[in-house]
Design a protein around this motif. Sequence first.
Motif, PDB file in Angstrom:
ATOM      1  N   GLU A  68      28.618  70.800  58.875  1.00 36.49           N
ATOM      2  CA  GLU A  68      28.446  69.508  58.232  1.00 36.49           C
ATOM      3  C   GLU A  68      27.169  69.437  57.393  1.00 36.49           C
ATOM      4  OE1 GLU A  68      28.844  66.238  60.913  1.00 36.49           O
ATOM      5  OE2 GLU A  68      28.276  64.806  59.354  1.00 36.49           O
ATOM      6  N   LEU A  78      32.266  71.608  54.817  1.00 36.82           N
ATOM      7  CA  LEU A  78      33.516  71.419  55.560  1.00 36.82           C
ATOM      8  C   LEU A  78      34.599  71.061  54.538  1.00 36.82           C
ATOM      9  CD1 LEU A  78      32.236  69.088  58.421  1.00 36.82           C
ATOM     10  CD2 LEU A  78      32.699  71.550  58.561  1.00 36.82           C
ATOM     11  N   PRO A 106      37.542  56.903  62.205  1.00 38.62           N
ATOM     12  CA  PRO A 106      36.702  57.744  61.356  1.00 38.62           C
ATOM     13  C   PRO A 106      35.419  58.199  62.054  1.00 38.62           C
ATOM     14  CG  PRO A 106      36.393  55.441  60.785  1.00 38.62           C
ATOM     15  CD  PRO A 106      37.431  55.470  61.870  1.00 38.62           C
ATOM     16  N   ILE A 107      35.010  59.419  61.744  1.00 34.16           N
ATOM     17  CA  ILE A 107      33.720  59.913  62.240  1.00 34.16           C
ATOM     18  C   ILE A 107      32.623  59.019  61.675  1.00 34.16           C
ATOM     19  CG2 ILE A 107      32.073  61.816  61.940  1.00 34.16           C
ATOM     20  CD1 ILE A 107      34.339  63.760  62.428  1.00 34.16           C
ATOM     21  N   ARG A 110      32.191  54.599  56.917  1.00 36.31           N
ATOM     22  CA  ARG A 110      32.542  54.535  55.479  1.00 36.31           C
ATOM     23  C   ARG A 110      33.930  55.127  55.226  1.00 36.31           C
ATOM     24  NH1 ARG A 110      28.466  58.850  55.340  1.00 36.31           N
ATOM     25  NH2 ARG A 110      29.599  60.830  55.174  1.00 36.31           N
ATOM     26  N   ASN A 111      34.437  55.935  56.154  1.00 39.26           N
ATOM     27  CA  ASN A 111      35.768  56.531  55.997  1.00 39.26           C
ATOM     28  C   ASN A 111      36.860  55.728  56.715  1.00 39.26           C
ATOM     29  OD1 ASN A 111      34.466  58.597  54.640  1.00 39.26           O
ATOM     30  ND2 ASN A 111      34.285  59.862  56.471  1.00 39.26           N
ATOM     31  N   ASP A 151      47.499  62.489  56.924  1.00 39.27           N
ATOM     32  CA  ASP A 151      46.670  63.691  57.027  1.00 39.27           C
ATOM     33  C   ASP A 151      46.800  64.209  58.459  1.00 39.27           C
ATOM     34  OD1 ASP A 151      44.960  65.466  55.622  1.00 39.27           O
ATOM     35  OD2 ASP A 151      43.302  64.760  56.855  1.00 39.27           O
ATOM     36  N   VAL A 152      47.432  65.362  58.574  1.00 41.27           N
ATOM     37  CA  VAL A 152      47.849  65.855  59.888  1.00 41.27           C
ATOM     38  C   VAL A 152      46.929  66.969  60.389  1.00 41.27           C
ATOM     39  CG1 VAL A 152      49.799  66.962  61.085  1.00 41.27           C
ATOM     40  CG2 VAL A 152      50.225  65.225  59.333  1.00 41.27           C
ATOM     41  N   ALA A 157      41.387  73.720  64.910  1.00 41.65           N
ATOM     42  CA  ALA A 157      40.027  73.475  64.406  1.00 41.65           C
ATOM     43  C   ALA A 157      39.817  71.993  64.089  1.00 41.65           C
ATOM     44  CB  ALA A 157      39.778  74.320  63.170  1.00 41.65           C
ATOM     45  N   CYS A 158      40.832  71.351  63.499  1.00 47.74           N
ATOM     46  CA  CYS A 158      40.722  69.916  63.159  1.00 47.74           C
ATOM     47  C   CYS A 158      40.457  69.117  64.439  1.00 47.74           C
ATOM     48  CB  CYS A 158      42.010  69.347  62.555  1.00 47.74           C
ATOM     49  SG  CYS A 158      42.872  70.331  61.346  1.00 47.74           S
ATOM     50  N   CYS A 161      36.990  69.936  66.355  1.00 50.45           N
ATOM     51  CA  CYS A 161      35.781  69.374  65.754  1.00 50.45           C
ATOM     52  C   CYS A 161      35.753  67.848  65.897  1.00 50.45           C
ATOM     53  CB  CYS A 161      35.668  69.791  64.299  1.00 50.45           C
ATOM     54  SG  CYS A 161      34.097  69.320  63.570  1.00 50.45           S
ATOM     55  N   HIS A 162      36.858  67.189  65.592  1.00 50.25           N
ATOM     56  CA  HIS A 162      36.871  65.718  65.667  1.00 50.25           C
ATOM     57  C   HIS A 162      36.729  65.222  67.108  1.00 50.25           C
ATOM     58  CE1 HIS A 162      37.744  64.145  61.531  1.00 50.25           C
ATOM     59  NE2 HIS A 162      37.821  65.449  61.365  1.00 50.25           N
TER      60      HIS A 162
HETATM   61  C1  HEC Z   1      33.796  71.432  61.824  1.00 50.53           C
HETATM   62  C2  HEC Z   1      34.196  70.052  61.891  1.00 50.53           C
HETATM   63  C3  HEC Z   1      35.448  69.543  61.233  1.00 50.53           C
HETATM   64  C4  HEC Z   1      36.659  70.155  61.083  1.00 50.53           C
HETATM   65  C5  HEC Z   1      37.062  71.558  61.492  1.00 50.53           C
HETATM   66  C6  HEC Z   1      37.530  69.169  60.459  1.00 50.53           C
HETATM   67  N1  HEC Z   1      36.870  68.015  60.218  1.00 50.53           N
HETATM   68 FE1  HEC Z   1      37.657  66.334  59.472  1.00 50.53          FE
HETATM   69  N2  HEC Z   1      35.777  65.600  59.234  1.00 50.53           N
HETATM   70  C7  HEC Z   1      34.638  66.169  59.746  1.00 50.53           C
HETATM   71  C8  HEC Z   1      33.489  65.380  59.318  1.00 50.53           C
HETATM   72  C9  HEC Z   1      32.017  65.663  59.660  1.00 50.53           C
HETATM   73  C10 HEC Z   1      34.004  64.322  58.537  1.00 50.53           C
HETATM   74  C11 HEC Z   1      33.205  63.256  57.819  1.00 50.53           C
HETATM   75  C12 HEC Z   1      32.832  63.791  56.462  1.00 50.53           C
HETATM   76  C13 HEC Z   1      32.004  62.818  55.654  1.00 50.53           C
HETATM   77  O1  HEC Z   1      32.462  61.710  55.377  1.00 50.53           O
HETATM   78  O2  HEC Z   1      30.893  63.200  55.274  1.00 50.53           O
HETATM   79  C14 HEC Z   1      35.455  64.481  58.534  1.00 50.53           C
HETATM   80  C15 HEC Z   1      36.313  63.599  57.935  1.00 50.53           C
HETATM   81  C16 HEC Z   1      37.684  63.616  58.130  1.00 50.53           C
HETATM   82  C17 HEC Z   1      38.573  62.532  57.820  1.00 50.53           C
HETATM   83  C18 HEC Z   1      38.144  61.173  57.267  1.00 50.53           C
HETATM   84  C19 HEC Z   1      37.900  60.200  58.414  1.00 50.53           C
HETATM   85  C20 HEC Z   1      36.711  60.538  59.273  1.00 50.53           C
HETATM   86  O3  HEC Z   1      36.940  60.959  60.426  1.00 50.53           O
HETATM   87  O4  HEC Z   1      35.552  60.360  58.833  1.00 50.53           O
HETATM   88  C21 HEC Z   1      39.842  62.948  58.141  1.00 50.53           C
HETATM   89  C22 HEC Z   1      41.131  62.172  58.002  1.00 50.53           C
HETATM   90  C23 HEC Z   1      39.715  64.307  58.623  1.00 50.53           C
HETATM   91  N3  HEC Z   1      38.393  64.681  58.621  1.00 50.53           N
HETATM   92  C24 HEC Z   1      40.786  65.090  59.022  1.00 50.53           C
HETATM   93  C25 HEC Z   1      40.647  66.440  59.336  1.00 50.53           C
HETATM   94  C26 HEC Z   1      41.747  67.377  59.429  1.00 50.53           C
HETATM   95  C27 HEC Z   1      43.226  67.018  59.271  1.00 50.53           C
HETATM   96  C28 HEC Z   1      41.208  68.591  59.708  1.00 50.53           C
HETATM   97  C29 HEC Z   1      41.909  69.918  59.818  1.00 50.53           C
HETATM   98  C30 HEC Z   1      42.719  70.334  58.689  1.00 50.53           C
HETATM   99  C31 HEC Z   1      39.760  68.402  59.829  1.00 50.53           C
HETATM  100  N4  HEC Z   1      39.467  67.095  59.585  1.00 50.53           N
HETATM  101  C32 HEC Z   1      38.862  69.406  60.143  1.00 50.53           C
HETATM  102  C33 HEC Z   1      34.573  67.273  60.528  1.00 50.53           C
HETATM  103  C34 HEC Z   1      35.588  68.202  60.656  1.00 50.53           C
END
Ligand code: HEC
Length: 190
Positions: A68, A78, A106-107, A110-111, A151-152, A157-158, A161-162
């Motif tokens: 990040e 990312l 949302p993490i 703002r998202n 968004d699936v 990994a998705c 991390c989340h």
């Molecule tokens: C290593 C960590 C990591 C991985 C792997 C990752 N994300 Fe995220 N994702 C984040 C972060 C951090 C944000 C916020 C980014 C920002 O707004 O600066 C985010 C944002 C998002 C959001 C917008 C809403 C939110 O949570 O802020 C969605 C939807 C999302 N990711 C879906 C996915 C999907 C689907 C995958 C896999 C294809 C994925 N992410 C993989 C870290 C990750």
Amino acid sequence: MVSRVGLIVLMAGLVGVVMAAKPVPPQATIAPEVVADYVHAVIEADRAVYTRHVVDRLSAKGVLTASEHWDVQNTLLLPAQFLNESARLVAKKEQGIRYRLVSLWPIYERNGPATEFERAGLKAVLKEPGKTFTGFVESGQRRFFQAIYADVAVSQACVGCHNTHPSSPRRDFKEKDVMGGIVITIPLSR
Ligand code: HEC
């Protein structure tokens, strides 16, 4: 001798050639839902290529990982940040077209959904991920078309991390879950 039927077929063929050669009339328009599908296809392809051929490949080889705080840690962005950064450049062109990644969990706040329309769209794609949620919205004097695509969680990994991110409000995502959506906004006039 050319038979009468043969002559008609020949003439119809010639008319067809002449019509096919005509330039597209200037009033030809593309429906906004089709434009949104085109834009979505490009966003998804770029994100997939970046994830697969840059992030996954370089981290598997032990060269560089994505994190990040890539700017201070000298790592890769990312995929979500790659999408956001590209969207920022697109928005700068001031053509009215915008896109963003949003979620009901949302993490970062703002998202989250910015409007009731976005909230309704996120709920709808959660129930029916294969169906794009679309509609017309107004902002100031301008009208926009909005499309929300599911968004699936395509990989572990998705989810991983989340579910473990300190700012994530939800920690029970599973693979194939709808984690949020991509909102695409298209201006209807310029
Ligand atoms: C290593 C960590 C990591 C991985 C792997 C990752 N994300 Fe995220 N994702 C984040 C972060 C951090 C944000 C916020 C980014 C920002 O707004 O600066 C985010 C944002 C998002 C959001 C917008 C809403 C939110 O949570 O802020 C969605 C939807 C999302 N990711 C879906 C996915 C999907 C689907 C995958 C896999 C294809 C994925 N992410 C993989 C870290 C990750």
